[in-house]
Motif scaffolding. Structure first.
Motif, mmCIF file in Angstrom:
data_model
loop_
_atom_site.group_PDB
_atom_site.id
_atom_site.type_symbol
_atom_site.label_atom_id
_atom_site.label_comp_id
_atom_site.label_asym_id
_atom_site.label_seq_id
_atom_site.Cartn_x
_atom_site.Cartn_y
_atom_site.Cartn_z
ATOM 1 N N LYS A 323 46.257 -57.864 -56.194
ATOM 2 C CA LYS A 323 46.110 -57.633 -54.930
ATOM 3 C C LYS A 323 47.224 -58.618 -54.205
ATOM 4 C CE LYS A 323 42.114 -55.232 -55.280
ATOM 5 N NZ LYS A 323 41.069 -55.425 -55.875
ATOM 6 N N ASP A 324 47.037 -59.979 -54.466
ATOM 7 C CA ASP A 324 48.078 -60.873 -53.847
ATOM 8 C C ASP A 324 49.276 -60.573 -53.969
ATOM 9 O OD1 ASP A 324 45.589 -61.959 -52.680
ATOM 10 O OD2 ASP A 324 45.447 -63.635 -54.002
ATOM 11 N N THR A 325 49.832 -60.062 -55.122
ATOM 12 C CA THR A 325 51.029 -59.632 -55.300
ATOM 13 C C THR A 325 51.474 -58.282 -54.969
ATOM 14 O OG1 THR A 325 50.598 -59.171 -57.548
ATOM 15 C CG2 THR A 325 51.203 -61.253 -57.202
ATOM 16 N N GLY A 326 50.689 -57.392 -54.359
ATOM 17 C CA GLY A 326 51.113 -56.247 -53.885
ATOM 18 C C GLY A 326 50.813 -55.066 -54.950
ATOM 19 N N HIS A 327 50.346 -55.436 -55.993
ATOM 20 C CA HIS A 327 50.256 -54.521 -57.289
ATOM 21 C C HIS A 327 48.778 -53.556 -56.961
ATOM 22 C CE1 HIS A 327 52.970 -57.057 -58.984
ATOM 23 N NE2 HIS A 327 53.181 -55.966 -59.665
ATOM 24 N N PHE A 328 48.067 -53.932 -55.945
ATOM 25 C CA PHE A 328 46.827 -53.134 -55.773
ATOM 26 C C PHE A 328 46.426 -53.362 -54.118
ATOM 27 C CE2 PHE A 328 45.613 -53.791 -60.275
ATOM 28 C CZ PHE A 328 45.533 -52.536 -60.680
ATOM 29 N N SER A 329 45.836 -52.347 -53.912
ATOM 30 C CA SER A 329 45.243 -52.536 -52.392
ATOM 31 C C SER A 329 43.859 -53.042 -52.621
ATOM 32 C CB SER A 329 45.112 -51.108 -51.787
ATOM 33 O OG SER A 329 44.189 -51.184 -50.780
ATOM 34 N N GLN A 330 43.280 -53.551 -51.424
ATOM 35 C CA GLN A 330 41.893 -53.950 -51.221
ATOM 36 C C GLN A 330 40.987 -52.874 -50.914
ATOM 37 O OE1 GLN A 330 42.766 -58.101 -49.737
ATOM 38 N NE2 GLN A 330 40.802 -57.803 -49.316
ATOM 39 N N LEU A 331 41.460 -51.718 -50.502
ATOM 40 C CA LEU A 331 40.898 -50.569 -49.999
ATOM 41 C C LEU A 331 40.317 -49.724 -51.161
ATOM 42 C CD1 LEU A 331 43.414 -49.603 -47.074
ATOM 43 C CD2 LEU A 331 41.300 -50.935 -46.901
ATOM 44 N N TYR A 332 39.188 -49.040 -50.825
ATOM 45 C CA TYR A 332 38.714 -47.996 -51.763
ATOM 46 C C TYR A 332 38.573 -48.277 -53.038
ATOM 47 C CZ TYR A 332 40.797 -45.990 -47.433
ATOM 48 O OH TYR A 332 41.298 -45.890 -46.085
ATOM 49 N N GLU A 333 38.380 -47.408 -53.948
ATOM 50 C CA GLU A 333 38.029 -47.304 -55.306
ATOM 51 C C GLU A 333 39.351 -46.991 -55.896
ATOM 52 O OE1 GLU A 333 35.902 -43.012 -55.677
ATOM 53 O OE2 GLU A 333 35.243 -44.738 -56.729
ATOM 54 N N TYR A 334 39.391 -47.391 -57.201
ATOM 55 C CA TYR A 334 40.599 -47.162 -58.120
ATOM 56 C C TYR A 334 40.551 -45.692 -58.421
ATOM 57 C CZ TYR A 334 41.790 -52.229 -58.311
ATOM 58 O OH TYR A 334 42.264 -53.325 -57.987
ATOM 59 N N THR A 335 41.666 -45.211 -59.210
ATOM 60 C CA THR A 335 41.840 -43.750 -59.731
ATOM 61 C C THR A 335 42.698 -44.021 -61.156
ATOM 62 O OG1 THR A 335 43.671 -43.144 -58.568
ATOM 63 C CG2 THR A 335 41.633 -42.311 -57.611
ATOM 64 N N PRO A 336 42.801 -43.243 -62.057
ATOM 65 C CA PRO A 336 43.605 -43.485 -63.319
ATOM 66 C C PRO A 336 45.050 -43.244 -62.560
ATOM 67 C CG PRO A 336 41.896 -41.509 -63.567
ATOM 68 C CD PRO A 336 41.874 -41.997 -62.080
ATOM 69 N N ASP A 337 45.428 -42.643 -61.477
ATOM 70 C CA ASP A 337 46.903 -42.819 -61.201
ATOM 71 C C ASP A 337 47.189 -44.085 -60.318
ATOM 72 O OD1 ASP A 337 47.139 -40.120 -61.654
ATOM 73 O OD2 ASP A 337 46.839 -39.220 -59.599
ATOM 74 N N ILE A 338 46.229 -44.658 -59.619
ATOM 75 C CA ILE A 338 46.420 -45.945 -59.113
ATOM 76 C C ILE A 338 46.479 -46.911 -60.228
ATOM 77 C CG2 ILE A 338 45.433 -47.959 -57.861
ATOM 78 C CD1 ILE A 338 44.160 -46.099 -56.016
ATOM 79 N N LEU A 339 45.897 -46.913 -61.198
ATOM 80 C CA LEU A 339 46.044 -47.908 -62.385
ATOM 81 C C LEU A 339 47.495 -47.611 -62.995
ATOM 82 C CD1 LEU A 339 44.607 -50.036 -63.758
ATOM 83 C CD2 LEU A 339 43.282 -48.955 -61.887
ATOM 84 N N ALA A 340 47.607 -46.226 -63.284
ATOM 85 C CA ALA A 340 49.032 -46.125 -64.024
ATOM 86 C C ALA A 340 50.270 -46.606 -63.195
ATOM 87 C CB ALA A 340 49.248 -44.482 -64.231
#
Ligand SMILES: Cc1ncc(C[n+]2csc(CCOP(=O)(O)OP(=O)(O)O)c2C)c(N)n1
Length: 615
Positions: A323-340
Motif C-alpha cells: 500500500k505504501d508503494t501505491g500497489h493497493f488501496s487501504q480501502l475496502y476488500e480485495y477482488t481477483p481483479d484488484i489482485l491481477a
C-alpha cells in the motif's frame, strides 16, 4: 441452517466459515461459549446455540461483547475451555477487559473470534482488528478457508493454554461467509473438572500489573518462536523458483493464488496464518532469496510496515511493495481483479502501481433498504412524524433495523455512530441547543449500551425524549433473544427484565408505553412527552412482524386493499408510510396481497378511508 454436528470424523462436510469455527470449538471440548450477535460473526453463536444442550456445553447470547468476554474469562478461570465471538466493532466494547486479560493470563484455553468487515457490508466502519493483537498483546491466527477456520480454532485452544494467553482468531466477511468442504474431526465433550486455582495471580493491582506486563512480553517472545515454527505459516510455490515473492494472509491469499495462476507467474507465496507475532525468522529467510515482494493484506498496511522494517534491519536489497508503494488501496476488500492488476504492476511491466479503490457495487443502481411490511418501527416513525408536524426536532438515531428511519420517507436520523450512542449524543445536543430532541434506540441496543446513557441523562438533568423501539428481539442480526426476552438462548423460558420498572427505578417519573399500531394514541403520547422539561422515555412496544408471524404460523390480520373508487391519489400511504407492500404505478395505488401482513397501520394512515380489509 445446517447442524454443525453432521459428519463422522474424517468426513467432508459442507460448512460456512463461521460454522466451521463453531465445529472447531466443539471438537476442542469447550465448556462454554458466549457471543453478542453481529454480522459477519452471527452464525458462530447461532450454530452453537442450536446444539449446546445436545453436546453438553453452556451457551449464551450475552447482553454485550464485554460481558460475553468476561463470562468466557470466568469459565477459563475455572480451568475450562471457552470461546467468545463478536463482530469487529464488538471488540471495541470488549476491549477494556481484553487489554488487561493479556496481563492477567488465563486458566483453560480462551479463544476470541473477531469477524472483521472490509468494505462495510454490514457495519459502520472497516476497522482492522489485527491492531488489537498488537495493542493487547494477544496472539492472532487468520484463516483463509472454512477448513482453516476449523483447524485454527483447535490450534488456538492449544496455543492459548501453552502460552497462558487468550488467542484471537480474526476472519473477514469473505472468510466467515464462504462455504466449502471441511474435513471434520471428533466432537469432544468437556471432560475437565472445573476448579478455581487460588494460587494463580489474577488480581491486577498496580504492583502485580507491573510484573504481569513484563511476563506478557516474555510470553510474546515465546509466541514469536511458536509462530516461526508453526505450519500455519508456510510457503506455496507456483511455477518455477524465482526471485519474486508474495506474502499474503486471510482472504487476500485466495485472491493472490488465483491471480498468480491466471497470470502464469513463477512465484513463491509465504502464506501467513499465525499473523501475530509475525514469524520473523521465516520472513528473513524468505526475503533473503527475493528481489521483489508484494504484501497482500486487506485494509491497513500492517504486515507491510513490519516486514519492511525486518528487511531494513537486515540490510536486504529487496523491494517491499504494497500500500505504501501505491500497489493497493487501504480501502475496502480485495477482488481477483484488484489482485491481477496489482500483480501485473508489481511483477510484469514494472509500472507504478494502480489504486483500484472502486467498490464493485458502485456500478450498480442504488436500492435503498426498506423496512418490512408490518414493521412496527415504520408505524412508530409515522407517529413521530405526525406528532412533530411544524417542529424541527433533531433525531439522534442508533443501530438496528430501526436505523432505516433515517432513510426516506421518514428522514429521522440526524446522527448515528455506534451502538448505544443515540442517548449520549442526545444529551450533548440537549445541553447545547434549544431544539426539541427525540432519540431512537432498539431494545437490544438499549440493554447493550443505551442504559448507561439514560442513567447519565437522569442524574445530570438532560432534556430529551428517548423512544425505545421494543420489538421484543434483536431483529437485525437474526432474532436473537436479549435480557428483555422471555426465552433464553436455547428457546427455554427465562426471566425477562421489566423494562418499565427498571427505567422507573433509574428515576424517570412516568414511563409511557405505546402500541405503534395504535396511531392515534401514539401521537397523543409523543405530543405530551415533548412538553416535558426533563428526560422522557416512551417505550414503543410491538413484536417484530416477522417474529410474530413465525410464532403464530400466520399473518397478523386480514390483508388490506385500496378501494379505487374512494382513493384520492394523495400518496400518503406510499410517500408517508413507505410500506413496501404498497406501490404506485401510473397514479394507481395498490397493495400487494402477497406482501401485506394485515398490520392495519395503512388503514389509519389513509386520510380518505380508502384502505380496508381485502374483499
Ligand atoms: C458493538 C456492536 N455489536 C453488534 C452490532 C451488530 N448489531 C447491529 S444492530 C444490533 C442490535 C439490533 O437490535 P435492536 O436494538 O433490538 O433493534 P432491531 O434490529 O430489533 O430493530 C446489533 C446486534 C453492532 N453494530 N455493534
Amino acid at each position: 441452517m445446517r447442524s454443525i454436528l453432521q459428519g463422522k470424523p474424517g468426513n467432508d462436510v459442507l460448512l460456512l466459515g463461521n460454522e466451521a469455527i463453531a465445529r472447531g470449538a466443539i471438537e476442542s471440548g469447550i465448556a462454554l461459549a458466549t457471543t453478542y450477535p453481529g454480522t459477519p460473526a452471527s452464525e458462530i453463536g447461532d450454530s452453537l446455540a442450536r446444539i449446546a444442550s445436545d453436546v453438553g456445553f453452556y451457551f449464551e447470547y450475552s447482553v454485550n461483547e464485554k460481558v460475553a468476554l468476561e463470562v468466557a474469562i470466568g469459565a477459563s478461570l475455572s480451568g475450562l475451555r471457552a470461546l467468545t465471538s463478536m463482530k469487529h466493532v464488538g471488540v471495541n466494547v470488549a476491549a477494556d477487559a481484553l487489554l488487561s486479560l493479556s496481563y492477567m493470563g488465563i486458566g483453560g484455553g480462551l479463544v476470541l473470534v473477531s469477524a472483521d468487515d472490509p468494505a462495510c457490508h454490514s457495519s459502520q466502519n472497516e476497522q482492522d482488528n489485527r491492531y488489537y493483537s498488537r495493542f493487547a498483546g494477544v496472539p492472532m491466527l487468520e484463516p483463509s478457508s472454512p477448513q482453516e477456520c476449523l483447524d485454527m480454532v483447535k490450534i488456538a485452544f492449544e496455543l492459548s493454554e501453552q502460552l497462558s494467553l487468550p488467542v484471537m482468531i480474526r476472519t473477514t466477511t469473505r472468510v466467515s461467509h464462504s462455504t466449502g468442504l471441511v474435513k471434520v474431526g471428533e466432537v469432544r465433550k468437556n471432560a475437565r473438572i472445573p476448579a478455581f486455582d487460588r494460587t494463580r495471580e489474577t488480581i491486577l493491582l498496580p504492583p502485580i500489573a507491573r510484573r504481569k506486563h513484563s511476563e506478557l512480553l516474555q510470553k510474546l517472545d515465546h509466541a514469536r518462536e511458536l509462530s516461526d515454527s508453526s505450519t500455519l505459516n508456510r510457503i506455496v510455490k507456483i511455477g518455477r523458483a524465482s526471485s519474486l515473492g508474495l506474502i499474503a494472509s486471510s482472504a487476500g491469499f485466495n485472491y493472490a493464488m488465483e491471480a498468480c495462476q491466471d497470470l502464469g507467474l513463477d512465484i513463491e507465496i509465504l502464506k501467513i496464518g499465525f499473523s501475530y507475532p509475525l514469524p520473523n525468522e521465516r520472513i528473513v529467510s524468505f526475503l533473503k532469496t527475493k528481489k521483489r515482494v508484494l504484501i497482500v493484506e486487506e485494509l491497513e498496511p500492517l504486515m507491510e510496515k513490519e516486514i519492511r522494517a525486518i528487511s531494513e534491519e537486515n540490510d536486504f536489497d529487496v523491494d517491499i511493495l504494497g500500500k505504501d508503494t501505491g500497489h493497493f488501496s487501504q480501502l475496502y476488500e480485495y477482488t481477483p481483479d484488484i489482485l491481477a492488476s496489482a500483480l501485473s504492476c508489481a511483477f510484469l511491466d514494472g509500472k507504478p502501481g494502480v489504486r483500484d479503490t472502486k467498490k464493485p457495487s458502485d456500478d450498480l443502481p442504488q436500492r435503498p433498504p426498506v423496512m418490512c411490511p408490518g414493521c412496527p418501527h415504520s408505524a412508530t416513525y409515522y407517529a413521530v412524524k405526525l406528532a412533530t408536524r411544524g417542529m424541527k426536532p433533531i433525531f439522534p438515531n442508533d443501530i438496528g433495523c430501526y436505523s432505516l428511519g433515517a432513510e426516506q420517507p421518514f428522514n429521522m436520523g440526524d446522527a448515528m455512530l455506534c451502538m448505544g450512542a443515540s442517548t449520549g449524543m442526545a444529551e450533548g445536543l440537549s445541553k447545547t441547543l434549544p431544539d426539541p430532541i427525540i432519540a431512537f434506540i432498539g431494545d437490544s441496543t438499549f440493554y447493550h449500551s443505551g442504559m448507561t446513557g439514560l442513567i447519565n441523562a437522569i442524574h445530570n438533568r438532560h432534556r430529551f425524549v428517548l423512544m425505545i423501539l421494543d420489538n421484543k428481539t434483536t431483529a437485525m442480526t437474526g432474532h436473537q433473544p436479549h435480557p428483555g426476552s422471555n426465552v433464553n438462548s436455547q428457546g427455554e423460558p427465562a426471566p425477562s427484565v421489566n423494562l418499565e420498572k427498571a427505567i422507573e427505578g433509574f428515576g424517570v417519573e412516568e414511563v409511557r408505553v405505546i402500541d405503534p399500531y395504535d396511531l392515534k394514541h401514539s401521537v397523543e403520547v409523543i405530543k405530551d412527552e415533548l412538553q416535558r422539561k426533563t428526560v422522557s422515555v416512551i417505550i414503543s412496544r410491538k413484536a417484530c412482524a416477522l417474529l410474530e408471524i413465525a410464532e403464530r404460523g400466520k399473518i397478523l390480520g386480514a390483508r388490506r386493499s385500496i378501494d379505487q373508487s374512494v382513493c384520492k391519489k394523495c400518496g400518503t400511504c406510499v410517500e408517508g408510510l413507505g410500506c413496501p407492500a404498497i406501490s404506485r404505478q401510473e397514479n394507481i395505488y395498490d397493495i400487494d396481497e402477497h406482501l401485506c401482513v394485515g398490520c392495519t397501520v395503512c388503514d389509519q394512515v389513509c386520510p380518505h378511508k380508502a384502505i380496508g380489509v381485502r374483499k
